[in-house]
Scaffold this active site. Structure first.
Site, PDB file in Angstrom:
ATOM      1  N   GLY A  13       0.912  -1.448   0.059  1.00  0.00           N
ATOM      2  CA  GLY A  13      -0.020   0.010  -0.122  1.00  0.00           C
ATOM      3  C   GLY A  13       0.626   1.333  -0.064  1.00  0.00           C
ATOM      4  CB  ALA A  14       4.308   1.483  -0.693  1.00  0.00           C
ATOM      5  CB  VAL A  64      -1.736  -7.321   0.101  1.00  0.00           C
ATOM      6  CG1 VAL A  64      -0.694  -6.436  -0.267  1.00  0.00           C
ATOM      7  CG2 VAL A  64      -3.106  -6.694   0.688  1.00  0.00           C
ATOM      8  CB  SER A 142      -5.825   1.615  13.862  1.00  0.00           C
ATOM      9  OG  SER A 142      -6.897   2.706  13.917  1.00  0.00           O
ATOM     10  CE1 TYR A 154      -8.784   0.713   8.971  1.00  0.00           C
ATOM     11  CE2 TYR A 154      -8.936   1.489  11.212  1.00  0.00           C
ATOM     12  CZ  TYR A 154      -8.324   1.341   9.972  1.00  0.00           C
ATOM     13  OH  TYR A 154      -6.992   2.032   9.872  1.00  0.00           O
ATOM     14  CB  THR A 156     -12.946  -7.160  13.703  1.00  0.00           C
ATOM     15  OG1 THR A 156     -14.007  -6.788  14.324  1.00  0.00           O
ATOM     16  CG2 THR A 156     -12.641  -8.589  13.951  1.00  0.00           C
ATOM     17  CE  LYS A 158      -5.797  -0.897  10.372  1.00  0.00           C
ATOM     18  NZ  LYS A 158      -4.442  -1.469   9.244  1.00  0.00           N
TER      19      LYS A 158
HETATM   20  P1  NAP Z   1      -4.564   5.286   1.994  1.00  0.00           P
HETATM   21  O1  NAP Z   1      -4.197   6.643   1.784  1.00  0.00           O
HETATM   22  O2  NAP Z   1      -5.611   4.872   1.682  1.00  0.00           O
HETATM   23  O3  NAP Z   1      -3.475   4.316   1.374  1.00  0.00           O
HETATM   24  C1  NAP Z   1      -3.593   3.019   1.535  1.00  0.00           C
HETATM   25  C2  NAP Z   1      -2.875   2.195   0.038  1.00  0.00           C
HETATM   26  O4  NAP Z   1      -3.249   0.869   0.218  1.00  0.00           O
HETATM   27  C3  NAP Z   1      -3.649   2.636  -1.227  1.00  0.00           C
HETATM   28  O5  NAP Z   1      -2.529   3.205  -1.980  1.00  0.00           O
HETATM   29  C4  NAP Z   1      -4.663   1.729  -1.652  1.00  0.00           C
HETATM   30  O6  NAP Z   1      -4.591   1.619  -2.929  1.00  0.00           O
HETATM   31  C5  NAP Z   1      -3.658   0.525  -1.170  1.00  0.00           C
HETATM   32  N1  NAP Z   1      -4.365  -0.695  -1.196  1.00  0.00           N
HETATM   33  C6  NAP Z   1      -5.611  -1.153  -0.914  1.00  0.00           C
HETATM   34  N2  NAP Z   1      -6.064  -2.165  -1.120  1.00  0.00           N
HETATM   35  C7  NAP Z   1      -4.985  -2.944  -1.489  1.00  0.00           C
HETATM   36  C8  NAP Z   1      -4.505  -4.137  -1.820  1.00  0.00           C
HETATM   37  N3  NAP Z   1      -5.454  -5.155  -1.633  1.00  0.00           N
HETATM   38  N4  NAP Z   1      -3.356  -4.601  -2.070  1.00  0.00           N
HETATM   39  C9  NAP Z   1      -2.239  -3.788  -2.238  1.00  0.00           C
HETATM   40  N5  NAP Z   1      -2.934  -2.314  -1.911  1.00  0.00           N
HETATM   41  C10 NAP Z   1      -3.884  -1.904  -1.563  1.00  0.00           C
HETATM   42  O7  NAP Z   1      -4.458   4.966   3.505  1.00  0.00           O
HETATM   43  P2  NAP Z   1      -3.224   5.619   4.839  1.00  0.00           P
HETATM   44  O8  NAP Z   1      -3.990   6.465   5.544  1.00  0.00           O
HETATM   45  O9  NAP Z   1      -2.146   5.725   4.190  1.00  0.00           O
HETATM   46  O10 NAP Z   1      -3.164   4.114   5.776  1.00  0.00           O
HETATM   47  C11 NAP Z   1      -2.170   2.959   5.604  1.00  0.00           C
HETATM   48  C12 NAP Z   1      -2.345   2.275   6.488  1.00  0.00           C
HETATM   49  O11 NAP Z   1      -2.380   2.815   7.849  1.00  0.00           O
HETATM   50  C13 NAP Z   1      -3.662   1.241   6.460  1.00  0.00           C
HETATM   51  O12 NAP Z   1      -3.303  -0.004   6.920  1.00  0.00           O
HETATM   52  C14 NAP Z   1      -4.527   2.049   7.554  1.00  0.00           C
HETATM   53  O13 NAP Z   1      -5.500   0.982   8.000  1.00  0.00           O
HETATM   54  C15 NAP Z   1      -3.598   2.361   8.594  1.00  0.00           C
HETATM   55  N6  NAP Z   1      -3.919   3.524   9.388  1.00  0.00           N
HETATM   56  C16 NAP Z   1      -4.086   4.796   8.743  1.00  0.00           C
HETATM   57  C17 NAP Z   1      -4.632   5.740   9.574  1.00  0.00           C
HETATM   58  C18 NAP Z   1      -4.737   7.248   9.325  1.00  0.00           C
HETATM   59  O14 NAP Z   1      -5.116   8.098   9.967  1.00  0.00           O
HETATM   60  N7  NAP Z   1      -4.512   7.557   8.034  1.00  0.00           N
HETATM   61  C19 NAP Z   1      -4.915   5.543  11.104  1.00  0.00           C
HETATM   62  C20 NAP Z   1      -4.582   4.560  11.701  1.00  0.00           C
HETATM   63  C21 NAP Z   1      -4.028   3.320  10.916  1.00  0.00           C
HETATM   64  P3  NAP Z   1      -5.910   2.358  -3.717  1.00  0.00           P
HETATM   65  O15 NAP Z   1      -5.901   3.576  -3.332  1.00  0.00           O
HETATM   66  O16 NAP Z   1      -5.759   1.829  -5.347  1.00  0.00           O
HETATM   67  O17 NAP Z   1      -7.063   1.483  -3.148  1.00  0.00           O
END
Ligand code: NAP
Length: 254
Positions: A13-14, A64, A142, A154, A156, A158
């Protein structure tokens, strides 16, 4: 300080948000980084940024939650850089809804991406880590793991990642592999922008609301998570395993 210099890392997810922040930070520290996401073009844009800054990276397209795609991506990364030492299970999706409105599909996709994805990536990566007698698995939990309205799926997933982390720590520790989790609070990304819109506010409004309540009085950025990942990923953190680090400005305390 050895840090991550010369290590090979895979960040899922990078292509944006926290994952992109982690990939660029690890690359700046001297790691060769696999930038994995659903879209190859989006992953390549992050790779271009890393290489322009003098780092080494490879774009990988994979879902993934699909074992064959994960294995092919790991194989391609190992063929390119000669190993795999650091895995960051970061890919994630949201399908928020109150329980009575949450569909079976909403439940399944969140479990598939967060939980099954981390299982498949960890399983594919551990072989190379054990071969190298060195590994670091870092999974993105999270603050929602302890429960959050509208996020039965979500939360569950996390909390499940915390269980996976502790189990991997037990099983892989004897082979030089640590497993830890990071539990971010509010971090500004496309994901939190979508959440803000769902609850009828904006990302700016959400940032202000967070800043008004958390002890450090500000919202988080992807770099805050990348710094924590770099700690767990580094050589020096070899005696730290099975831990969950809340990187949330203290939001769990209030
Ligand atoms: P984001 O901006 O939505 O980025 C997530 C990335 O994962 C996107 O590029 C997405 O691609 C990709 N992805 C989704 N489904 C996938 C799959 N099946 N295989 C490969 N890649 C996939 O989210 P973020 O805010 O950076 O969050 C990153 C992580 O941190 C997540 O696990 C999230 O739950 C966790 N998190 C975030 C926060 C926050 O406040 N932002 C807080 C707690 C935890 P697409 O865009 O093409 O779908």
């Amino acid at each position: 300080m050895a840090g991550v210099q010369g290590r090979v890392a895979l960040v899922t997810g990078a292509a944006q948000g926290i994952g992109a922040g982690i990939a660029t930070h690890l690359a700046a520290g001297g790691a060769k980084v696999g930038v994995l996401d659903l879209s190859l073009d989006a992953a390549q844009a992050v790779v271009d940024e890393i290489t322009a800054a003098g780092g080494s990276a490879l774009a990988l397209a994979a879902d993934v939650s699909k074992g064959d795609q994960v294995q092919a991506a790991v194989d391609a990364l190992v063929a390119e850089f000669g190993g795999l030492h650091i895995l960051v299970n970061n890919a994630g999706v949201l399908r928020d809804n109150l329980l009575f409105k949450m569909s079976e599909e909403d439940w399944d996709i969140v479990m598939s991406v967060h939980l099954k994805g981390a299982f498949l990536c960890s399983k594919a990566a551990q072989k190379h880590m054990i071969d190298a007698k060195y590994g670091r698995i870092i999974s993105m939990s999270s603050t929602s793991a302890t429960g959050n309205r509208g996020q039965a799926n979500y939360s569950t997933a996390k909390m499940g990642l915390q269980g996976l982390t502790k189990t991997l720590a037990i099983e892989l520790g004897p082979f030089g592999v640590t497993a830890n989790a990071i539990a971010p609070g509010f971090i500004e990304t496309a994901m939190t922008k979508a959440t803000a819109e769902r609850i009828g506010t904006t990302i700016e409004g959400m940032r202000e609301a967070v800043a008004a309540t958390v002890p450090v009085r500000k919202g988080g950025l992807p770099a805050d998570i990348a710094n924590a990942v770099a700690f767990f990923a580094g050589e020096e953190a070899g005696y730290v395993t099975g831990q969950v680090l809340y990187v949330d400005g203290g939001s769990e305390l209030v």
